[in-house]
Scaffold this motif. Structure first.
Motif, short mmCIF file in Angstrom:
data_model
loop_
_atom_site.label_atom_id
_atom_site.label_comp_id
_atom_site.label_asym_id
_atom_site.label_seq_id
_atom_site.Cartn_x
_atom_site.Cartn_y
_atom_site.Cartn_z
N VAL A 1 0.84 -1.21 0.00
CA VAL A 1 0.00 0.00 0.00
C VAL A 1 0.87 1.25 0.00
CG1 VAL A 1 -1.79 1.27 1.24
CG2 VAL A 1 -1.85 -1.24 1.18
N ASP A 2 1.92 1.24 0.80
CA ASP A 2 2.80 2.42 0.89
C ASP A 2 3.49 2.69 -0.46
OD1 ASP A 2 2.05 2.74 3.49
OD2 ASP A 2 3.82 1.71 4.33
N ARG A 3 3.91 1.64 -1.11
CA ARG A 3 4.55 1.81 -2.42
C ARG A 3 3.59 2.48 -3.41
NH1 ARG A 3 7.31 -4.21 -3.00
NH2 ARG A 3 9.20 -3.77 -1.76
N LEU A 4 2.35 2.03 -3.40
CA LEU A 4 1.38 2.63 -4.31
C LEU A 4 1.09 4.08 -3.93
CD1 LEU A 4 -1.14 -0.33 -4.80
CD2 LEU A 4 0.43 0.64 -6.49
N ARG A 5 1.06 4.39 -2.64
CA ARG A 5 0.84 5.78 -2.21
C ARG A 5 1.98 6.68 -2.68
NH1 ARG A 5 -3.38 6.40 1.23
NH2 ARG A 5 -4.09 4.54 2.41
N VAL A 6 3.22 6.19 -2.55
CA VAL A 6 4.37 6.97 -3.02
C VAL A 6 4.27 7.22 -4.52
CG1 VAL A 6 6.87 6.93 -3.34
CG2 VAL A 6 5.90 6.22 -1.16
N GLN A 7 3.90 6.16 -5.23
CA GLN A 7 3.79 6.31 -6.69
C GLN A 7 2.67 7.29 -7.05
OE1 GLN A 7 2.81 2.73 -8.82
NE2 GLN A 7 3.95 3.40 -10.63
N ARG A 8 1.56 7.23 -6.32
CA ARG A 8 0.46 8.15 -6.60
C ARG A 8 0.86 9.59 -6.31
NH1 ARG A 8 -3.42 11.19 -4.60
NH2 ARG A 8 -5.48 11.19 -5.61
N ASN A 9 1.57 9.82 -5.18
CA ASN A 9 2.01 11.17 -4.86
C ASN A 9 2.91 11.74 -5.96
OD1 ASN A 9 0.59 11.06 -2.45
ND2 ASN A 9 2.37 10.40 -1.24
N ASN A 10 3.84 10.91 -6.43
CA ASN A 10 4.73 11.36 -7.51
C ASN A 10 3.93 11.66 -8.78
OD1 ASN A 10 6.97 11.04 -5.86
ND2 ASN A 10 7.37 8.94 -6.55
N LEU A 11 2.93 10.84 -9.07
CA LEU A 11 2.13 11.04 -10.28
C LEU A 11 1.30 12.32 -10.17
CD1 LEU A 11 1.48 9.81 -12.98
CD2 LEU A 11 -0.37 8.51 -11.93
N VAL A 12 0.79 12.61 -8.98
CA VAL A 12 0.03 13.85 -8.79
C VAL A 12 0.91 15.08 -8.99
CG1 VAL A 12 -1.21 15.24 -7.08
CG2 VAL A 12 -1.72 12.80 -7.31
N VAL A 13 2.15 15.02 -8.45
CA VAL A 13 3.08 16.14 -8.66
C VAL A 13 3.38 16.30 -10.14
CG1 VAL A 13 5.42 16.94 -8.23
CG2 VAL A 13 4.09 15.95 -6.36
N GLU A 14 3.57 15.19 -10.83
CA GLU A 14 3.83 15.25 -12.27
C GLU A 14 2.62 15.84 -13.00
OE1 GLU A 14 5.11 12.22 -15.90
OE2 GLU A 14 5.05 11.53 -13.83
N GLN A 15 1.43 15.50 -12.54
CA GLN A 15 0.22 16.06 -13.14
C GLN A 15 0.15 17.57 -12.94
OE1 GLN A 15 -3.43 14.79 -11.32
NE2 GLN A 15 -4.64 15.09 -13.18
N GLN A 16 0.52 18.04 -11.77
CA GLN A 16 0.52 19.48 -11.51
C GLN A 16 1.53 20.20 -12.39
OE1 GLN A 16 1.32 19.55 -7.33
NE2 GLN A 16 -0.80 19.13 -6.72
N LYS A 17 2.70 19.59 -12.56
CA LYS A 17 3.70 20.19 -13.45
C LYS A 17 3.17 20.26 -14.88
CE LYS A 17 7.76 18.68 -10.79
NZ LYS A 17 8.97 17.84 -10.84
N ALA A 18 2.53 19.18 -15.31
CA ALA A 18 1.99 19.15 -16.67
C ALA A 18 0.91 20.22 -16.85
CB ALA A 18 1.43 17.77 -16.98
N GLN A 19 0.14 20.47 -15.81
CA GLN A 19 -0.89 21.51 -15.87
C GLN A 19 -0.26 22.88 -16.08
OE1 GLN A 19 -4.29 21.32 -15.79
NE2 GLN A 19 -4.28 23.54 -16.12
N ARG A 20 0.81 23.15 -15.34
CA ARG A 20 1.49 24.44 -15.50
C ARG A 20 2.13 24.56 -16.89
NH1 ARG A 20 3.48 22.72 -10.30
NH2 ARG A 20 2.21 23.62 -8.63
N LEU A 21 2.70 23.45 -17.40
CA LEU A 21 3.30 23.48 -18.73
C LEU A 21 2.23 23.72 -19.80
CD1 LEU A 21 5.96 20.62 -18.57
CD2 LEU A 21 6.36 23.07 -18.77
N THR A 22 1.06 23.16 -19.59
CA THR A 22 -0.03 23.40 -20.54
C THR A 22 -0.43 24.86 -20.55
OG1 THR A 22 -0.85 21.14 -20.15
CG2 THR A 22 -2.36 22.70 -21.19
N GLU A 23 -0.51 25.47 -19.36
CA GLU A 23 -0.83 26.90 -19.28
C GLU A 23 0.28 27.73 -19.94
OE1 GLU A 23 -1.34 27.60 -15.16
OE2 GLU A 23 -3.24 26.50 -15.01
N LEU A 24 1.53 27.30 -19.74
CA LEU A 24 2.63 28.02 -20.38
C LEU A 24 2.56 27.89 -21.89
CD1 LEU A 24 5.32 29.55 -20.16
CD2 LEU A 24 6.48 27.35 -19.92
#
Length: 554
Positions: A236-259
């Motif tokens: 479960v912890d491994r999946l939570r870490v992976q999800r957190n990283n994916l959410v951060v990547e999603q936020q970065k992608a959102q900012r790049l889209t706005e840029l």
């Protein structure tokens, strides 16, 4: 790969902002689709984005002012052949009149004693004269107040430089239009790349959202399995870490889209506050790789990259003792310069499709006319002139404005005219005889300029050949990478699907699922990066062949 993807977009933004908005629209802006309305949210296709930029980009509007300046310059040149009319008036107070020395031949009558005696005797006598030696006397001509009013007309009858200037005016206008076309092509290139960048960023953002949703499902199932005692907390912890990283990547992608959207608005000349909605899809923007390969004359990866389908297939090694290094180097060099084109396809580049080549031809024509203009400086210049006016003078300012004509009389009956008319017509012929070799050196400079332009043609041809080869090679490589990344994505998708099935069936480990998901996201990132590279390479290729504007307009 995430960092690489982000760096690519930031690099595109930086380079696009640094590109000077100078100098091919092979069709007028009116031939483009109508620009969308800027009220509310603007729906925007690639054609509409290009149309709006061509019609509204501030740098292009400034460039088109050059065309207006050229038209005004043509009017200036033509005006020299029209009648030149001038009206002049002067009023002067000669508070100290200039004097001139005048010599008068004066004489006096001489009466001698003999003449007197003869007269007394009753004889008629003619008296003699004697010249007086008087020095020149100073006299002032004119009165204290003087005025003049006149109108003059001149008409150019013949001037070799003027006739050549009329021809050069038309060529100069064409040059201004071609410079505007060059600026339009640059804008089309920048808008197209920014639009594709936004499409890729938007599609990748949507994919990341689906990945987060899928990972949330796996995390929920794993957590439920853990609560049932059939999984470890570590899973479960491994999946939570992976999800957190994916959410951060999603936020970065959102900012790049706005840029990316901000960059697109900038390249279009659109206010950053304007909301836009891209109507084109990434799937529709992706080129037909097979048709593109056929047009480029290359085969797919499975059969080789050469024009005959064997270019990428390894051949048998050279027999021992045979040294063909020099020949192979020459062959490699030819292939590099031709972009891998076959022997029939080489030399098929149409330089006239490039606006730079056409602009240089116009500059060459201007240089030729400039040479003729310098040589025409040796021709005579004939001008018809004419003038008519009045001049007057008086001792008092009030008398000067009395404007008394030839019929004016004083109280005593004497003529007292103070204004007199004058007029003249004539021909002015100027024949240059010797100017200290000035014209000779001007002609030499112009001839050198012509030679410089002629050398520029060879340099430009070589540059176009190189750009053609580079753009072709880059596009072929991008297509190969896209094919490879598409195959990797299909494999990674299948592996992730099978791994999830095994995990749900209880025969697979959670670590395998995490690894498969990581590999899938990496393959997705690489695939979208390859799509962007192909689209940009296609734009560069169309620009190198002079077809960019027509390709976007379709």
């Amino acid at each position: 790969m995430n960092t690489l993807f982000r760096t690519r977009f930031l690099l595109v933004a930086a380079l696009s902002a640094a590109v000077p908005q100078a100098l091919l629209a092979q069709t007028s802006p009116n031939a483009m689709p109508a620009a969308p309305s800027t009220t509310g949210t603007m729906p925007l296709s690639l054609q509409q984005a290009v149309s709006y930029a061509v019609q509204n980009k501030s740098s292009l509007l400034a460039t088109r002012l050059g065309e207006a300046t050229a038209a005004a310059k043509v009017g200036e040149i033509k005006s020299q052949g029209l009648p030149q009319v001038n009206i002049a008036s002067t009023l002067s107070d000669n508070f100290k009149l200039q004097k001139s020395l005048v010599s008068f031949p004066l004489s006096q009558t001489v009466l001698t004693q003999s003449d007197l005696a003869a007269a007394q005797g009753g004889t008629q006598q003619v008296l003699g004269t004697q010249q007086l030696a008087l020095p020149p006397q100073p006299f002032a001509f004119g009165l204290q107040y003087a005025g003049n009013a006149s109108a003059s007309v001149s008409q150019l009858l013949f001037d070799g430089s003027y006739l050549i200037g009329l021809k050069a005016a038309k060529v100069y206008t064409e040059l201004a239009k071609k410079q505007t076309q060059q600026a339009e092509i640059d804008v089309v290139e920048q808008v197209s790349k920014a639009y594709y960048s936004t499409l890729v960023a938007r599609s990748r953002l949507a994919l990341l959202a689906r990945n987060v949703q899928r990972l949330d499902t796996v995390l929920y199932q794993t957590n439920q399995t853990f609560k049932a005692g059939f999984a470890e907390k570590l899973d479960v912890d491994r999946l939570r870490v992976q999800r957190n990283n994916l959410v951060v990547e999603q936020q970065k992608a959102q900012r790049l889209t706005e840029l990316s959207l901000g960059l697109l608005k900038f390249q279009m000349g659109l206010p950053q506050q304007q909301n836009i909605q891209l109507t084109d899809s990434l799937g529709a923007a992706v080129v037909d790789a097979s048709a593109l390969r056929q047009r480029l004359g290359v085969a797919s990866q499975t059969t080789g990259g050469g024009v005959d389908g064997l270019g990428a297939v390894p051949t048998a090694p050279t027999a021992p003792g045979t040294d063909n290094t020099a020949a192979q180097n020459r062959l490699d060099q030819q292939n590099a310069l031709s972009g891998g084109l076959g022997s029939q396809a080489r030399g098929a580049i149409n330089y006239n499709n490039r606006i730079e080549f056409s602009t240089l031809e116009t500059q060459q024509a201007l240089a030729g006319l400039d040479l003729r203009n310098r040589q025409a400086g040796a021709y005579p210049r004939l001008v018809l002139t004419g003038a008519y006016g009045f001049t007057g003078s008086a001792n008092k300012m009030g008398d000067l404005f009395a404007f008394r004509g030839p019929d004016s009389r004083s109280s005593a009956g004497f003529a007292n005219q103070n204004w007199f008319g004058f007029g003249n017509v004539g021909l002015s012929l100027q024949v240059p005889v010797f100017d200290g070799f000035r014209r000779k050196y001007l002609v030499q400079q112009t001839r050198i300029q012509q030679q410089t332009i002629e050398k520029g043609f060879e340099t430009l041809k070589q540059s176009i050949d190189l750009q053609d080869a580079q753009s072709r090679t880059t596009l072929i490589n991008a297509l190969d990478v896209l094919d490879n990344q598409k195959a990797n994505l299909d494999l990674a998708t299948d592996v992730a699907r099978v791994t999830r099935i095994k995990f749900n069936a209880g025969v697979g480990s959670n670590l395998e699922v995490i690894t498969a998901e990581t590999d899938l996201r990496s393959a997705q990132t690489n695939y979208y990066g390859a799509i962007y590279d192909v689209l940009v390479a296609k734009v560069d290729r169309d620009k190198a062949t002079g077809e960019l504007f027509n390709q976007v307009k379709k």
